[in-house]
Enzyme design. Structure first.
Site, PDB file in Angstrom:
ATOM      1  N   GLY A 233       4.083  -8.598   0.478  1.00 40.35           N
ATOM      2  CA  GLY A 233       4.119  -8.526   2.115  1.00 40.35           C
ATOM      3  C   GLY A 233       5.311  -7.988   2.688  1.00 40.35           C
ATOM      4  N   ARG A 307      -6.974   3.186   6.924  1.00 37.15           N
ATOM      5  CA  ARG A 307      -6.144   2.162   7.680  1.00 37.15           C
ATOM      6  C   ARG A 307      -6.256   1.991   9.430  1.00 37.15           C
ATOM      7  NH1 ARG A 307      -0.977   1.656   7.400  1.00 37.15           N
ATOM      8  NH2 ARG A 307      -0.915  -0.538   7.505  1.00 37.15           N
ATOM      9  N   CYS A 338     -18.828  11.104  11.538  1.00 34.39           N
ATOM     10  CA  CYS A 338     -19.660  10.642  12.631  1.00 34.39           C
ATOM     11  C   CYS A 338     -19.539   9.112  13.091  1.00 34.39           C
ATOM     12  CB  CYS A 338     -21.110  10.878  12.403  1.00 34.39           C
ATOM     13  SG  CYS A 338     -21.308  12.386  11.889  1.00 34.39           S
ATOM     14  N   TYR A 367      -2.353   1.348   0.111  1.00 35.00           N
ATOM     15  CA  TYR A 367      -3.499   1.330   0.915  1.00 35.00           C
ATOM     16  C   TYR A 367      -4.197   2.464   1.379  1.00 35.00           C
ATOM     17  CZ  TYR A 367      -1.746  -3.411   0.089  1.00 35.00           C
ATOM     18  OH  TYR A 367      -1.292  -4.425  -0.320  1.00 35.00           O
TER      19      TYR A 367
HETATM   20  C1  LIG Z   1      -2.191  -7.555  -1.119  1.00 38.70           C
HETATM   21  C2  LIG Z   1      -1.491  -8.694  -2.030  1.00 38.70           C
HETATM   22  C3  LIG Z   1      -0.121  -8.420  -2.464  1.00 38.70           C
HETATM   23  C4  LIG Z   1       0.744  -7.227  -1.920  1.00 38.70           C
HETATM   24  O1  LIG Z   1       0.931  -7.135  -0.551  1.00 38.70           O
HETATM   25  P1  LIG Z   1       1.927  -5.934   0.131  1.00 38.70           P
HETATM   26  O2  LIG Z   1       1.773  -6.472   1.638  1.00 38.70           O
HETATM   27  O3  LIG Z   1       1.571  -4.851  -0.137  1.00 38.70           O
HETATM   28  O4  LIG Z   1       3.207  -6.119  -0.619  1.00 38.70           O
HETATM   29  C5  LIG Z   1       0.676  -9.320  -2.966  1.00 38.70           C
HETATM   30  N1  LIG Z   1       0.048 -10.452  -3.495  1.00 38.70           N
HETATM   31  C6  LIG Z   1      -1.420 -10.864  -3.080  1.00 38.70           C
HETATM   32  C7  LIG Z   1      -2.060 -11.969  -3.645  1.00 38.70           C
HETATM   33  C8  LIG Z   1      -1.895  -9.988  -2.396  1.00 38.70           C
HETATM   34  O5  LIG Z   1      -3.283 -10.050  -1.964  1.00 38.70           O
END
Ligand SMILES: *Cc1c(COP(=O)(O)O)cnc(C)c1O
Length: 404
Positions: A233, A307, A338, A367
């Site tokens: 995250g 995205r 489209c 992504y």
């Molecule tokens: C998508 C995901 C991640 C990675 O998230 P990032 O924001 O790309 O670092 C890590 N753990 C789980 C369980 C995820 O679903």
């Protein structure tokens, strides 16, 4: 990634060269940026030497995963396909964790046969399914439980995963029930508490809060966990004005937590490892002038980079050759599909552009390609890896015969 003689250059290769050799649209990745990101990540948390499991879903190019493996990273997978890719790339199964709310019987079977480190379960039903399979195989399986800490990660609502209204993880009450259940199971070995509160997080405070919540929960149970999986995250800067996640503060919070809780830390970063290594090179097909703005119609579209259409994400767009003269009207960069959502961004003061010019969409390493599709029967772009003055095709452009 800088302008050399006004030409946008990735390591030692200009995007002009890329377009000439491989046509457009083309995904380009910088090897040295990848290396820098991995080294930085490791350095930030080096005092407790975490197991870093790269989130394959952020970029599932097998050749890129092979490079990431060489840096010693493990993998976080969310499907059998991703698990197969991680293993094929040579990642040691003892460095692989499997997340996701809906692992099927087939997926669990495969994960058990491959002897991966942890299956991070997200419900009682899933644990019972794992137990059933483990019993048949007469094996004891290491699992984690994903806790839903009910935390606002202060990111886009579409990529928040740690609030109670999200489908992910289990609440406190269920968490304690599961601990009790596992205590008496011959086949389930509960090793890990896992969390992942969302993506593109730029504020360390939600992470701090999560650690506090975990700490309280651990105080209330006498179960001996071996691992704490803090998920991924960590956000990146998509714009020059963006704030930056403080790794220093996050690291301090974790170290404090570890003083009282002797656990091995697992991370599952995706975006922070690959996000800013990728560039999508695209050519302007047409420029259509309207009253208030110019539509810059690209040969890249929402199927190549979803995205913006999916979450309203904004990616920086830069010209391949810098000129000093500005366009008289705002420029809206759009694709040919489209759908009205097939647009990237509107920029007020862009330089003057001509048809056939090249532009670069930045920070598409995470992504980007992994979310791409064949919508409108559009072949997926080529992917190339740039290392100094070397170019390697790491995935060929799809051909129409693959699709029709
Ligand atoms: C998508 C995901 C991640 C990675 O998230 P990032 O924001 O790309 O670092 C890590 N753990 C789980 C369980 C995820 O679903």
């Amino acid at each position: 990634m800088k302008y050399i003689n006004n030409k946008f250059t990735i390591e030692k290769i200009s995007v002009e060269t890329v377009a000439k050799k491989f046509k457009t649209p083309a995904y380009c990745y910088s090897y040295s940026k990848l290396k820098e990101n991995v080294e930085n990540f490791k350095k930030n948390f080096k005092s407790f030497a975490p197991l870093i499991c790269f989130a394959i879903k952020s970029n599932s190019n097998i050749n890129l995963i092979k490079e990431i493996k060489k840096f010693g990273l493990g993998a976080d997978v969310v499907s059998k396909g991703e698990l197969m890719a991680a293993i094929k790339a040579g990642i040691n199964p003892k460095k692989i964790v499997f997340s996701g709310v809906g692992k099927t019987n087939d997926e669990i079977n495969y994960a058990i046969d491959k002897k991966i480190l942890l299956i991070n379960a997200e419900s009682i039903s899933e644990i019972k399914e794992i137990e059933k399979i483990a019993k048949r195989k007469n094996k004891r399986i290491q699992i984690g439980i994903r806790l839903n800490p009910n935390i606002d990660a202060k990111t886009l609502s579409q990529i928040s995963t740690g609030k109670k209204e999200n489908k992910f993880g289990v609440n406190n009450k269920t968490f304690f029930e599961i601990i009790k259940y596992c205590k008496y199971s011959k086949y389930i070995d509960l090793k890990c508490l896992s969390v992942h509160i969302g993506s593109q997080i730029l504020d360390h405070k939600p992470y701090e809060k999560t650690l506090k919540i975990i700490e309280k929960i651990l105080e209330k149970t006498n179960h001996n966990f071996e691992f704490i999986d803090l998920g991924g995250g960590m956000g990146i800067s998509y714009s020059d004005k963006s704030k930056k996640l403080s790794y220093v503060k996050y690291n301090i919070a974790i170290k404090k937590f570890l003083k009282r809780n002797k656990l091995k830390v697992i991370f599952e970063p995706g975006r922070s490892i690959v996000g800013n290594i990728g560039f999508l090179v695209s050519k302007i097909t047409y420029i259509k002038k309207s009253e208030k703005k110019n539509f810059i119609i690209l040969d890249a579209a929402m199927n190549d980079l979803m995205r913006p259409a999916l979450y309203g994400a904004v990616h920086k767009i830069l010209p391949s050759i810098k000129k000093s003269k500005n366009s008289k009207k705002p420029c809206e960069f759009v694709g040919p599909i489209c759908e009205s959502t097939d647009k990237f961004t509107l920029i007020k003061n862009f330089q003057e552009l001509n048809e056939k010019d090249l532009i670069v969409i930045c920070d598409v390493g995470a992504y980007g390609m992994s979310l791409s599709s064949n919508y409108n029967i559009r072949p997926k772009p080529v992917e190339i890896l740039i290392k100094g003055s070397k170019i390697k095709v790491i995935k060929k452009r799809q051909m129409y015969k693959d699709l029709i």
